[in-house]
Design a protein around this motif. Sequence first.
Motif, PDB file in Angstrom:
ATOM      1  N   THR A 140       0.812  -1.219   0.000  1.00  0.00           N
ATOM      2  CA  THR A 140       0.000   0.000   0.000  1.00  0.00           C
ATOM      3  C   THR A 140       0.843   1.266   0.000  1.00  0.00           C
ATOM      4  OG1 THR A 140      -0.125  -0.069   2.426  1.00  0.00           O
ATOM      5  CG2 THR A 140      -1.903  -1.146   1.188  1.00  0.00           C
ATOM      6  N   GLY A 141       2.156   1.119   0.075  1.00  0.00           N
ATOM      7  CA  GLY A 141       3.039   2.288   0.156  1.00  0.00           C
ATOM      8  C   GLY A 141       3.774   2.589  -1.127  1.00  0.00           C
ATOM      9  N   GLY A 142       3.221   2.188  -2.255  1.00  0.00           N
ATOM     10  CA  GLY A 142       3.820   2.521  -3.535  1.00  0.00           C
ATOM     11  C   GLY A 142       5.087   1.735  -3.834  1.00  0.00           C
ATOM     12  N   LEU A 143       5.915   2.312  -4.699  1.00  0.00           N
ATOM     13  CA  LEU A 143       7.137   1.640  -5.145  1.00  0.00           C
ATOM     14  C   LEU A 143       8.095   1.391  -3.987  1.00  0.00           C
ATOM     15  CD1 LEU A 143       8.789   0.551  -7.524  1.00  0.00           C
ATOM     16  CD2 LEU A 143       9.685   2.871  -7.870  1.00  0.00           C
ATOM     17  N   ASP A 144       8.202   2.340  -3.064  1.00  0.00           N
ATOM     18  CA  ASP A 144       9.110   2.163  -1.926  1.00  0.00           C
ATOM     19  C   ASP A 144       8.698   0.973  -1.068  1.00  0.00           C
ATOM     20  OD1 ASP A 144      10.631   4.303  -2.705  1.00  0.00           O
ATOM     21  OD2 ASP A 144       9.684   5.734  -1.341  1.00  0.00           O
ATOM     22  N   ASP A 145       7.401   0.816  -0.851  1.00  0.00           N
ATOM     23  CA  ASP A 145       6.893  -0.313  -0.071  1.00  0.00           C
ATOM     24  C   ASP A 145       7.202  -1.626  -0.784  1.00  0.00           C
ATOM     25  OD1 ASP A 145       5.559  -1.904   1.731  1.00  0.00           O
ATOM     26  OD2 ASP A 145       3.548  -1.275   1.138  1.00  0.00           O
ATOM     27  N   PHE A 146       6.995  -1.657  -2.089  1.00  0.00           N
ATOM     28  CA  PHE A 146       7.302  -2.854  -2.870  1.00  0.00           C
ATOM     29  C   PHE A 146       8.781  -3.204  -2.767  1.00  0.00           C
ATOM     30  CE2 PHE A 146       8.877  -4.547  -6.952  1.00  0.00           C
ATOM     31  CZ  PHE A 146       8.201  -5.761  -6.981  1.00  0.00           C
ATOM     32  N   ARG A 147       9.649  -2.217  -2.911  1.00  0.00           N
ATOM     33  CA  ARG A 147      11.088  -2.471  -2.870  1.00  0.00           C
ATOM     34  C   ARG A 147      11.543  -2.942  -1.495  1.00  0.00           C
ATOM     35  NH1 ARG A 147      13.918   2.550  -3.853  1.00  0.00           N
ATOM     36  NH2 ARG A 147      15.782   1.257  -4.076  1.00  0.00           N
ATOM     37  N   GLU A 148      10.905  -2.459  -0.470  1.00  0.00           N
ATOM     38  CA  GLU A 148      11.319  -2.827   0.881  1.00  0.00           C
ATOM     39  C   GLU A 148      10.849  -4.216   1.284  1.00  0.00           C
ATOM     40  OE1 GLU A 148      10.987  -1.160   5.495  1.00  0.00           O
ATOM     41  OE2 GLU A 148      10.213   0.027   3.822  1.00  0.00           O
TER      42      GLU A 148
END
Length: 218
Positions: A140-148
């Motif tokens: 739910t946190g965009g690209l940064d959430d996906f990468r993390e």
Amino acid sequence: MTDPRPRSRVRLFRSAAMTAAALAALMLTSCGSGEPEIPEREELFQEYLESTDVVNDPLDSGGGTTEDRLANFAAYGTPQQTFNRLLSPSPCGADSDCPAEADLQRSILVKHEDESLEVLTVYFGEGTDTLIDSTGESYTGGLDDFRENNNLLDADDVILAPSDITSTTGSDIVVVTGHTGSDTWRTWATGGVIAAVVLGFGGLIALLITRRRARDDS
């Protein structure tokens, strides 16, 4: 006459300390920073255009040489139009793997540590900020959430993707690492190994000095 023993102990300590420092520096060099070289956006896309071995390529023309591939792309438009076709969202078709809560899909271009290229498909619902990957995990946190938090990529991979990955109205295209969470693990692991080396040599130094002192006093 000056007692030579303190001076010899200092030389012994200095020699052992220099050895420990050299080994620690060598380990830092061999471990590296853990960050891959980040190519320019145009450079990575050009690699995609010229590669005949892209895994899960949605624009695959069916094999052939690099020249065949470039000619096929040219038949459909300019390089910019190919770029847009690859990265723009598209409706989920009847034969797609879209989860029930998504109605759009988009591609992410991945360059792995071994230089191989792959296209990953991610899903989202129009008007929502929730991204879903091919394993069903949600972010739910965009690209940064996906990468993390994703389990598909690691910090040695780089990806070409929109910075606002669930946007349907256009977004800056960025090249970033495929994962950020493992960088912390690497930092702690490297620090732990170096600390162990330093502590180990500290104990060795103390042992050598003790033995040297015993010989000098005998």
